[in-house]
Design a protein around this motif. Structure first.
Motif, PDB file in Angstrom:
ATOM      1  N   VAL A  86       8.154  57.617  22.105  1.00 41.22           N
ATOM      2  CA  VAL A  86       7.234  58.626  23.142  1.00 41.22           C
ATOM      3  C   VAL A  86       7.738  58.448  24.388  1.00 41.22           C
ATOM      4  N   SER A  87       7.776  59.755  24.952  1.00 37.60           N
ATOM      5  CA  SER A  87       8.386  59.795  26.376  1.00 37.60           C
ATOM      6  C   SER A  87       7.480  60.565  27.306  1.00 37.60           C
ATOM      7  N   VAL A  88       7.233  60.530  28.372  1.00 36.41           N
ATOM      8  CA  VAL A  88       6.183  61.349  29.252  1.00 36.41           C
ATOM      9  C   VAL A  88       7.230  62.241  29.873  1.00 36.41           C
ATOM     10  N   SER A  89       7.140  63.463  29.667  1.00 34.99           N
ATOM     11  CA  SER A  89       7.958  64.596  30.163  1.00 34.99           C
ATOM     12  C   SER A  89       7.168  64.957  31.381  1.00 34.99           C
ATOM     13  N   THR A  90       6.117  65.228  31.591  1.00 33.96           N
ATOM     14  CA  THR A  90       5.412  65.901  33.078  1.00 33.96           C
ATOM     15  C   THR A  90       4.249  65.426  33.199  1.00 33.96           C
ATOM     16  N   VAL A  91       3.899  65.109  34.373  1.00 28.06           N
ATOM     17  CA  VAL A  91       2.333  64.739  34.780  1.00 28.06           C
ATOM     18  C   VAL A  91       1.918  65.699  35.769  1.00 28.06           C
ATOM     19  N   ARG A  92       0.808  66.286  35.525  1.00 26.77           N
ATOM     20  CA  ARG A  92       0.277  67.211  36.803  1.00 26.77           C
ATOM     21  C   ARG A  92      -0.875  66.715  36.986  1.00 26.77           C
ATOM     22  N   VAL A  93      -1.074  66.497  38.548  1.00 25.48           N
ATOM     23  CA  VAL A  93      -2.214  65.791  39.035  1.00 25.48           C
ATOM     24  C   VAL A  93      -3.133  67.046  39.840  1.00 25.48           C
ATOM     25  N   SER A  94      -4.377  66.954  39.775  1.00 27.68           N
ATOM     26  CA  SER A  94      -5.119  67.959  40.347  1.00 27.68           C
ATOM     27  C   SER A  94      -5.302  67.876  41.636  1.00 27.68           C
ATOM     28  N   PRO A  95      -5.653  69.086  42.457  1.00 31.53           N
ATOM     29  CA  PRO A  95      -5.580  68.921  44.108  1.00 31.53           C
ATOM     30  C   PRO A  95      -6.231  67.877  44.593  1.00 31.53           C
ATOM     31  N   ASP A  96      -7.487  67.371  43.760  1.00 37.08           N
ATOM     32  CA  ASP A  96      -8.370  66.443  44.541  1.00 37.08           C
ATOM     33  C   ASP A  96      -8.008  64.946  44.216  1.00 37.08           C
ATOM     34  N   LEU A  97      -6.879  64.652  43.347  1.00 39.38           N
ATOM     35  CA  LEU A  97      -6.419  63.550  42.604  1.00 39.38           C
ATOM     36  C   LEU A  97      -7.198  62.928  41.756  1.00 39.38           C
ATOM     37  N   SER A  98      -8.262  63.439  41.088  1.00 41.95           N
ATOM     38  CA  SER A  98      -9.176  62.808  40.478  1.00 41.95           C
ATOM     39  C   SER A  98      -8.822  62.839  38.719  1.00 41.95           C
ATOM     40  N   THR A  99      -8.107  63.857  38.381  1.00 39.05           N
ATOM     41  CA  THR A  99      -7.554  64.037  37.130  1.00 39.05           C
ATOM     42  C   THR A  99      -6.094  64.234  37.148  1.00 39.05           C
ATOM     43  N   ALA A 100      -5.464  63.506  35.792  1.00 35.44           N
ATOM     44  CA  ALA A 100      -4.051  63.747  35.495  1.00 35.44           C
ATOM     45  C   ALA A 100      -3.928  64.207  34.289  1.00 35.44           C
ATOM     46  N   LYS A 101      -2.993  65.282  34.177  1.00 34.71           N
ATOM     47  CA  LYS A 101      -2.535  65.697  32.498  1.00 34.71           C
ATOM     48  C   LYS A 101      -1.219  65.220  32.437  1.00 34.71           C
ATOM     49  N   ALA A 102      -0.906  64.321  31.266  1.00 28.27           N
ATOM     50  CA  ALA A 102       0.245  63.849  31.107  1.00 28.27           C
ATOM     51  C   ALA A 102       0.757  64.606  29.742  1.00 28.27           C
ATOM     52  N   TYR A 103       1.836  65.029  29.768  1.00 26.66           N
ATOM     53  CA  TYR A 103       2.396  65.810  28.528  1.00 26.66           C
ATOM     54  C   TYR A 103       3.457  64.864  28.039  1.00 26.66           C
ATOM     55  N   LEU A 104       3.282  64.661  26.749  1.00 26.69           N
ATOM     56  CA  LEU A 104       4.135  63.449  25.851  1.00 26.69           C
ATOM     57  C   LEU A 104       4.850  64.214  24.947  1.00 26.69           C
ATOM     58  N   SER A 105       6.253  63.747  24.903  1.00 25.39           N
ATOM     59  CA  SER A 105       7.138  64.255  23.977  1.00 25.39           C
ATOM     60  C   SER A 105       7.252  63.031  22.789  1.00 25.39           C
ATOM     61  N   VAL A 106       7.016  63.468  21.609  1.00 17.62           N
ATOM     62  CA  VAL A 106       7.150  62.602  20.494  1.00 17.62           C
ATOM     63  C   VAL A 106       8.282  62.572  19.509  1.00 17.62           C
ATOM     64  N   PHE A 107       9.010  61.442  19.222  1.00 18.32           N
ATOM     65  CA  PHE A 107      10.139  61.752  18.315  1.00 18.32           C
ATOM     66  C   PHE A 107       9.888  60.768  17.243  1.00 18.32           C
ATOM     67  N   PRO A 108       9.790  61.010  15.981  1.00 18.12           N
ATOM     68  CA  PRO A 108      10.015  62.356  15.338  1.00 18.12           C
ATOM     69  C   PRO A 108       8.573  63.028  15.503  1.00 18.12           C
ATOM     70  N   SER A 109       8.958  64.273  15.630  1.00 20.72           N
ATOM     71  CA  SER A 109       7.948  65.305  15.779  1.00 20.72           C
ATOM     72  C   SER A 109       6.847  65.365  14.568  1.00 20.72           C
ATOM     73  N   GLU A 110       7.136  64.934  13.456  1.00 14.52           N
ATOM     74  CA  GLU A 110       6.044  64.846  12.458  1.00 14.52           C
ATOM     75  C   GLU A 110       4.987  63.847  12.519  1.00 14.52           C
ATOM     76  N   LYS A 111       5.271  62.770  13.477  1.00 15.93           N
ATOM     77  CA  LYS A 111       4.085  61.996  13.764  1.00 15.93           C
ATOM     78  C   LYS A 111       3.457  62.305  15.298  1.00 15.93           C
ATOM     79  N   ALA A 112       3.713  63.332  15.670  1.00 15.60           N
ATOM     80  CA  ALA A 112       3.235  63.773  16.904  1.00 15.60           C
ATOM     81  C   ALA A 112       1.756  63.841  16.976  1.00 15.60           C
ATOM     82  N   PRO A 113       0.893  64.538  16.025  1.00 20.53           N
ATOM     83  CA  PRO A 113      -0.498  64.751  16.100  1.00 20.53           C
ATOM     84  C   PRO A 113      -1.231  63.263  15.869  1.00 20.53           C
TER      85      PRO A 113
END
Length: 111
Positions: free
Chosen positions: A33-60
């Motif tokens: 599992v690797s973290v490809s991107t993190v996006r933080v809201s302008p008020d810094l209260s929430t962060a969305k982390a986008y994860l890349s999973v290998f093998p992709s069959e186990k991703a869900p």
């Protein structure tokens, strides 16, 4: 447009989350599992982390498990970054399937 502060906090959270997931996935043999991107809201209260999973069959199942343990992961992150951030943002995790998309395009082009 992302501010400089948002970008710095995004990089900090991405780096530390990557380390947390590296330690956790060492126990899960054969899954990466690797973290490809993190996006933080302008008020810094929430962060969305986008994860890349290998093998992709186990991703869900990996994404579902990570979202269930989001509060624990946030607590671990808060312990690590407590000297850099006053308040740790709420975390939400999403699947980054851009690598699967690239593989699909490559396979279509090679036909």
């Amino acid at each position: 447009m992302e501010t400089t502060r948002q970008a710095k906090i995004s990089r900090l959270i991405q780096k530390e989350l990557s380390e947390i997931f590296r330690k956790q996935t060492a126990k899960m043999h054969g899954t990466l599992v690797s973290v490809s991107t993190v996006r933080v809201s302008p008020d810094l209260s929430t962060a969305k982390a986008y994860l890349s999973v290998f093998p992709s069959e186990k991703a869900p199942e990996v994404i579902e498990g990570v979202n269930k343990s989001a509060k624990t992961i946030r607590y671990e992150l808060a312990q690590i970054v407590r000297h850099q951030l006053r308040k740790t943002p709420e975390l939400s995790f999403y699947l980054d399937d851009s690598l699967d998309y690239i593989d699909n395009i490559d396979s279509l082009l090679t036909r």
